[in-house]
Design an enzyme around this catalytic site. Sequence first.
Site, short mmCIF file in Angstrom:
data_model
loop_
_atom_site.label_atom_id
_atom_site.label_comp_id
_atom_site.label_asym_id
_atom_site.label_seq_id
_atom_site.Cartn_x
_atom_site.Cartn_y
_atom_site.Cartn_z
N PRO A 19 0.84 -1.17 0.00
CA PRO A 19 0.12 0.06 0.07
C PRO A 19 0.78 1.24 -0.09
O PRO A 19 2.00 1.25 0.72
CB PRO A 19 -0.90 -0.28 1.15
CG PRO A 19 0.13 -1.19 2.24
CD PRO A 19 0.51 -2.06 1.16
N ASN A 20 0.46 2.24 -0.81
CA ASN A 20 0.79 3.72 -0.75
C ASN A 20 2.03 3.50 -1.72
O ASN A 20 2.63 4.81 -2.06
CB ASN A 20 1.04 4.08 0.45
CG ASN A 20 -0.25 4.38 1.26
OD1 ASN A 20 -1.23 4.95 1.13
ND2 ASN A 20 -0.29 3.75 2.55
N ARG A 27 4.51 10.96 -2.60
CA ARG A 27 4.34 10.68 -1.11
C ARG A 27 5.47 10.95 -0.47
O ARG A 27 6.68 10.37 -0.41
CB ARG A 27 4.24 9.24 -1.01
CG ARG A 27 3.93 8.63 0.17
CD ARG A 27 3.81 7.13 0.23
NE ARG A 27 3.86 6.71 1.72
CZ ARG A 27 4.17 5.39 2.17
NH1 ARG A 27 4.77 4.52 1.16
NH2 ARG A 27 3.89 4.92 3.25
N TYR A 32 10.80 9.12 1.42
CA TYR A 32 10.75 8.06 0.32
C TYR A 32 11.26 8.65 -1.00
O TYR A 32 11.77 7.70 -1.65
CB TYR A 32 9.31 7.54 0.11
CG TYR A 32 8.57 6.95 1.27
CD1 TYR A 32 9.18 5.81 2.06
CD2 TYR A 32 7.65 7.64 1.98
CE1 TYR A 32 8.61 5.21 3.19
CE2 TYR A 32 6.97 7.08 3.03
CZ TYR A 32 7.48 5.93 3.52
OH TYR A 32 6.98 5.40 4.84
N ASN A 83 8.12 -5.28 -1.24
CA ASN A 83 8.10 -4.21 -0.39
C ASN A 83 6.74 -4.15 0.10
O ASN A 83 5.72 -3.79 -0.36
CB ASN A 83 8.73 -2.88 -0.95
CG ASN A 83 8.49 -1.60 0.11
OD1 ASN A 83 8.03 -1.93 1.38
ND2 ASN A 83 8.88 -0.66 -0.26
N ALA A 86 3.31 -0.68 4.71
CA ALA A 86 2.81 -0.91 6.02
C ALA A 86 2.17 -2.42 6.48
O ALA A 86 2.21 -2.51 7.74
CB ALA A 86 1.59 0.00 6.26
N GLU A 107 13.11 -8.98 1.04
CA GLU A 107 12.25 -8.00 1.80
C GLU A 107 12.93 -6.44 1.50
O GLU A 107 14.12 -6.47 1.88
CB GLU A 107 12.02 -8.09 3.19
CG GLU A 107 11.51 -7.07 3.82
CD GLU A 107 11.34 -7.11 5.61
OE1 GLU A 107 11.78 -8.26 5.86
OE2 GLU A 107 10.60 -6.30 6.15
N HIS A 109 12.86 -1.95 1.77
CA HIS A 109 12.23 -0.88 2.14
C HIS A 109 13.15 0.18 1.71
O HIS A 109 14.40 0.14 1.79
CB HIS A 109 12.09 -0.76 3.71
CG HIS A 109 11.45 -1.82 4.49
ND1 HIS A 109 10.00 -1.83 4.33
CD2 HIS A 109 11.76 -3.10 4.73
CE1 HIS A 109 9.72 -2.91 4.89
NE2 HIS A 109 10.78 -3.74 5.33
N ARG A 116 13.08 4.81 12.34
CA ARG A 116 11.68 5.69 12.41
C ARG A 116 10.73 5.21 13.59
O ARG A 116 11.51 4.76 14.66
CB ARG A 116 11.15 5.18 11.10
CG ARG A 116 11.94 5.80 9.84
CD ARG A 116 11.27 5.44 8.53
NE ARG A 116 10.01 6.38 8.36
CZ ARG A 116 9.08 5.98 7.61
NH1 ARG A 116 9.02 5.20 6.83
NH2 ARG A 116 8.05 7.05 7.58
C1 DQA Z 1 8.41 1.15 3.69
C2 DQA Z 1 8.42 1.45 5.24
C3 DQA Z 1 7.01 1.27 5.93
O1 DQA Z 1 6.95 1.66 7.41
C4 DQA Z 1 6.04 2.03 5.31
O2 DQA Z 1 4.77 1.90 6.09
C5 DQA Z 1 5.74 2.19 3.70
C6 DQA Z 1 7.24 1.98 3.15
C7 DQA Z 1 9.55 1.70 3.12
O3 DQA Z 1 9.67 1.43 1.80
O4 DQA Z 1 10.45 2.54 3.54
O5 DQA Z 1 4.75 2.03 3.16
O6 DQA Z 1 8.07 -0.19 3.22
#
Ligand code: DQA
Length: 154
Positions: A19-20, A27, A32, A83, A86, A107, A109, A116
């Site tokens: 998501p997102n 964003r 990011y 990725n 959340a 995995e 990020h 954070r």
């Molecule tokens: C994320 C880190 C997560 O905590 C966050 O909710 C994201 C992006 C990252 O790529 O840094 O949506 O996965």
Amino acid sequence: MSAGADGGTSRRVLVLNGPNLGRLGSREPDVYGTTSYAGLVKACAELGAELGFDVEVRETNDEGELISWLHEAADGRLPVVLNPGAFTHYSYGMRDAAAQRTAPLIEVHLSNPHAREEFRHLSVVAAVATGTVAGFGIGSYRLALRALADELGG
Ligand code: DQA
């Protein structure tokens, strides 16, 4: 674990985003980065081609869809760069789908979740991943693709 259905190594790689992440670029760019999602897709495809991979990048805001993609990867013995956004921090359904992997799963990020908020410090997927890359912006995806190339050989 990396053998394909035909006994060879799959050069098809799924890069799955939760998501997102489709909103990259607009964003929270301070967290990011300013590269757009389209830019991420391009960077993955380009490096993937250099490494001899056929990379498919997907994103979804839907937990069920992400779980279905992980099933598809498990059934097809496809390596994954994941990725989970959340979902990383609380989705046991996604974690259980990732645990069914039949090929390496990295995995990734963009940010470093450990630097954070506290709720980001736990990854429910980390223990079933081959490894984790975090904190290098879209470079995290590049490093993950290189790690996959090392894992798979060739
Ligand atoms: C994320 C880190 C997560 O905590 C966050 O909710 C994201 C992006 C990252 O790529 O840094 O949506 O996965």
